[in-house]
Design a protein around this motif. Structure first.
Motif, short mmCIF file in Angstrom:
data_model
loop_
_atom_site.label_atom_id
_atom_site.label_comp_id
_atom_site.label_asym_id
_atom_site.label_seq_id
_atom_site.Cartn_x
_atom_site.Cartn_y
_atom_site.Cartn_z
N CYS A 1 0.80 -1.24 0.00
CA CYS A 1 0.00 0.00 0.00
C CYS A 1 0.83 1.29 0.00
O CYS A 1 0.48 2.25 -0.68
N THR A 2 1.90 1.33 0.78
CA THR A 2 2.65 2.60 0.89
C THR A 2 3.31 2.96 -0.45
O THR A 2 3.10 4.08 -0.95
N PRO A 3 4.08 2.05 -1.07
CA PRO A 3 4.64 2.42 -2.38
C PRO A 3 3.57 2.66 -3.44
O PRO A 3 3.73 3.57 -4.27
N ALA A 4 2.47 1.91 -3.40
CA ALA A 4 1.39 2.17 -4.36
C ALA A 4 0.84 3.58 -4.14
O ALA A 4 0.50 4.30 -5.10
N GLY A 5 0.78 4.01 -2.88
CA GLY A 5 0.32 5.36 -2.55
C GLY A 5 1.26 6.42 -3.09
O GLY A 5 0.81 7.48 -3.56
N VAL A 6 2.55 6.16 -3.05
CA VAL A 6 3.53 7.13 -3.58
C VAL A 6 3.30 7.32 -5.08
O VAL A 6 3.32 8.46 -5.59
N ILE A 7 3.05 6.23 -5.81
CA ILE A 7 2.80 6.35 -7.25
C ILE A 7 1.58 7.23 -7.49
O ILE A 7 1.58 8.10 -8.37
N GLN A 8 0.52 7.03 -6.69
CA GLN A 8 -0.68 7.86 -6.85
C GLN A 8 -0.38 9.33 -6.57
O GLN A 8 -0.87 10.21 -7.27
N LEU A 9 0.43 9.59 -5.53
CA LEU A 9 0.79 10.98 -5.22
C LEU A 9 1.49 11.63 -6.41
O LEU A 9 1.21 12.77 -6.77
N LEU A 10 2.43 10.89 -7.01
CA LEU A 10 3.19 11.44 -8.14
C LEU A 10 2.27 11.67 -9.34
O LEU A 10 2.26 12.75 -9.94
N LYS A 11 1.46 10.65 -9.66
CA LYS A 11 0.58 10.76 -10.83
C LYS A 11 -0.40 11.91 -10.66
O LYS A 11 -0.60 12.71 -11.57
N ARG A 12 -1.02 11.97 -9.48
CA ARG A 12 -2.08 12.96 -9.28
C ARG A 12 -1.52 14.36 -9.03
O ARG A 12 -2.28 15.31 -8.92
N SER A 13 -0.19 14.48 -8.90
CA SER A 13 0.42 15.82 -8.79
C SER A 13 1.07 16.20 -10.11
O SER A 13 1.84 17.16 -10.18
N GLY A 14 0.81 15.40 -11.14
CA GLY A 14 1.31 15.74 -12.48
C GLY A 14 2.81 15.54 -12.64
O GLY A 14 3.43 16.20 -13.48
N VAL A 15 3.42 14.65 -11.85
CA VAL A 15 4.86 14.42 -12.00
C VAL A 15 5.08 13.35 -13.07
O VAL A 15 4.60 12.23 -12.95
N GLU A 16 5.78 13.72 -14.11
CA GLU A 16 6.13 12.78 -15.19
C GLU A 16 7.23 11.84 -14.66
O GLU A 16 8.21 12.30 -14.06
N MET A 17 7.04 10.53 -14.81
CA MET A 17 8.05 9.59 -14.30
C MET A 17 8.89 8.97 -15.41
O MET A 17 10.06 8.66 -15.22
N ALA A 18 8.29 8.80 -16.59
CA ALA A 18 8.99 8.11 -17.70
C ALA A 18 10.29 8.83 -18.04
O ALA A 18 10.31 10.06 -18.21
N GLY A 19 11.36 8.06 -18.07
CA GLY A 19 12.66 8.59 -18.48
C GLY A 19 13.38 9.39 -17.40
O GLY A 19 14.51 9.85 -17.62
N LYS A 20 12.75 9.58 -16.24
CA LYS A 20 13.37 10.39 -15.18
C LYS A 20 14.33 9.54 -14.34
O LYS A 20 14.15 8.33 -14.20
N GLU A 21 15.33 10.21 -13.79
CA GLU A 21 16.25 9.55 -12.84
C GLU A 21 15.54 9.48 -11.49
O GLU A 21 15.21 10.53 -10.91
N CYS A 22 15.31 8.27 -11.01
CA CYS A 22 14.67 8.14 -9.69
C CYS A 22 15.62 7.43 -8.76
O CYS A 22 16.17 6.38 -9.10
N VAL A 23 15.83 8.00 -7.59
CA VAL A 23 16.64 7.32 -6.57
C VAL A 23 15.72 6.99 -5.39
O VAL A 23 15.01 7.86 -4.89
N VAL A 24 15.74 5.71 -5.00
CA VAL A 24 14.98 5.26 -3.83
C VAL A 24 16.00 4.98 -2.73
O VAL A 24 16.93 4.21 -2.95
N ILE A 25 15.83 5.58 -1.57
CA ILE A 25 16.72 5.23 -0.44
C ILE A 25 15.95 4.28 0.46
O ILE A 25 14.92 4.64 1.03
#
Ligand code: NAD
Length: 286
Positions: free
Chosen positions: A139-163
């Motif tokens: 649920c928590t990581p799925a929630g993060v994806i929703q936050l990004l999508k619904r805030s208009g953050v483009e993810m494709a091709g972006k550098e993402c670092v997960v700590i």
């Protein structure tokens, strides 16, 4: 100044969508039901379980709550899970973690029927996520994806670092970002040059479990910063893994703590339970 990503508003919108879809199901005579098992009397777990019951009420779900004493044996707990697995009325089963130390969490998670694994912790759910098959996502990581999508953050091709590389946050988070076509780096306690690696990120997702560890020196100008951490400081104030005051002027968007990732977890649990109910009733086209 960074734009705040409003987890409270986004989680409310998701719960409202779930509630509306539930109302549609009601017309077919179907009502989702979540079973929650609490074992022992950890105060934080008691609060989480009570919040989950409230969310079920809000969404119009039935809920079954089993409150078992600390001294419950592993076999007793497994037998309760088997009963719930066989109960046709129950669509989702959640065992609140952590469990008392004499119980093996892995054995308990493995005992939950995969089709009712709304927390997404079962090996079958994790495997489906990894190979891109339908199934429950933590649920928590799925929630993060929703936050990004619904805030208009483009993810494709972006550098993402997960700590962080825990089974419930870091690892599924990395796989989900990969699914969104980001270029993903996972950092952990043995990562060398953490600061330099984080500075590459267009999207920095922090699940390190250390209060305010990530300050502006880890963040590229204009990065989107998601803070999964949650800690209660003395005086009861909450903070995250990110030093908000330091990072906020550098980031383009940031989640606050509280009111960022936190409220998303329960909203996604409700969404998972609805999805499980629909899948069990043959109503999902996957
Ligand atoms: P965890 O302790 O299981 O994992 C922490 C990870 O951070 C580990 O993989 C470790 O390798 C890495 N790490 C530790 N020290 C590090 C360092 N100095 N440098 C780089 N990496 C390091 O924690 P978790 O369960 O993944 O949770 C992470 C945070 O998210 C915690 O603050 C937790 O409270 C919070 N959390 C919040 C929610 C929510 O609903 N918002 C849900 C789950 C967890």
């Amino acid at each position: 100044m960074a734009e705040l990503i409003d987890g409270k508003a986004i989680s409310q919108a998701i719960k409202d969508e779930v509630r509306n879809e539930r109302a549609e199901l009601e017309k077919k005579g179907i009502r989702p039901c979540l079973a929650v098992i609490l074992c022992g009397n950890d105060p934080a777990s008691t609060v989480y379980v009570s919040n989950k019951k409230k969310a079920c009420e809000y969404c119009g779900f039935d809920s079954v709550s089993l409150e078992l004493p600390e001294e419950t044996t592993q076999e007793e707990l497994l037998s309760k899970i088997r009963e719930l697995n066989d109960d046709k009325k129950v669509n989702g089963i959640l065992v609140q973690l952590p469990l008392p130390s004499h119980i093996d969490e892995n054995a308990v998670i493995a005992a939950i029927a995969p089709e009712k694994d709304v927390d997404g912790f079962h090996a079958v759910s994790v495997g489906n996520l990894l190979i891109g098959r339908p199934g429950f996502v933590s649920c928590t990581p799925a929630g993060v994806i929703q936050l990004l999508k619904r805030s208009g953050v483009e993810m494709a091709g972006k550098e993402c670092v997960v700590i962080g590389r825990s089974n419930i946050v870091g690892k599924p988070m990395a796989v989900l970002m990969l699914r969104e076509n980001a270029t993903v780096t996972v950092c952990h306690s043995k990562t060398k040059n953490l600061r330099e690696v984080c500075k590459r990120a267009d999207i920095l997702i922090v699940a390190v479990g250390k209060p305010k560890m990530i300050d502006a020196s880890y963040v590229k100008e204009g990065a989107v910063v998601i803070d999964v951490g949650i800690h209660r400081l003395e005086g009861k104030k909450l903070c995250g893994d990110v030093d908000f005051e330091s990072v906020e002027p550098v980031a383009s968007k940031i989640t606050p703590v509280p009111g960022g990732v936190g409220p998303m977890t329960i909203a996604m649990l409700m969404k998972n339970c609805l999805e499980g109910c629909m899948r069990q009733n043959g109503l999902l086209n996957e």
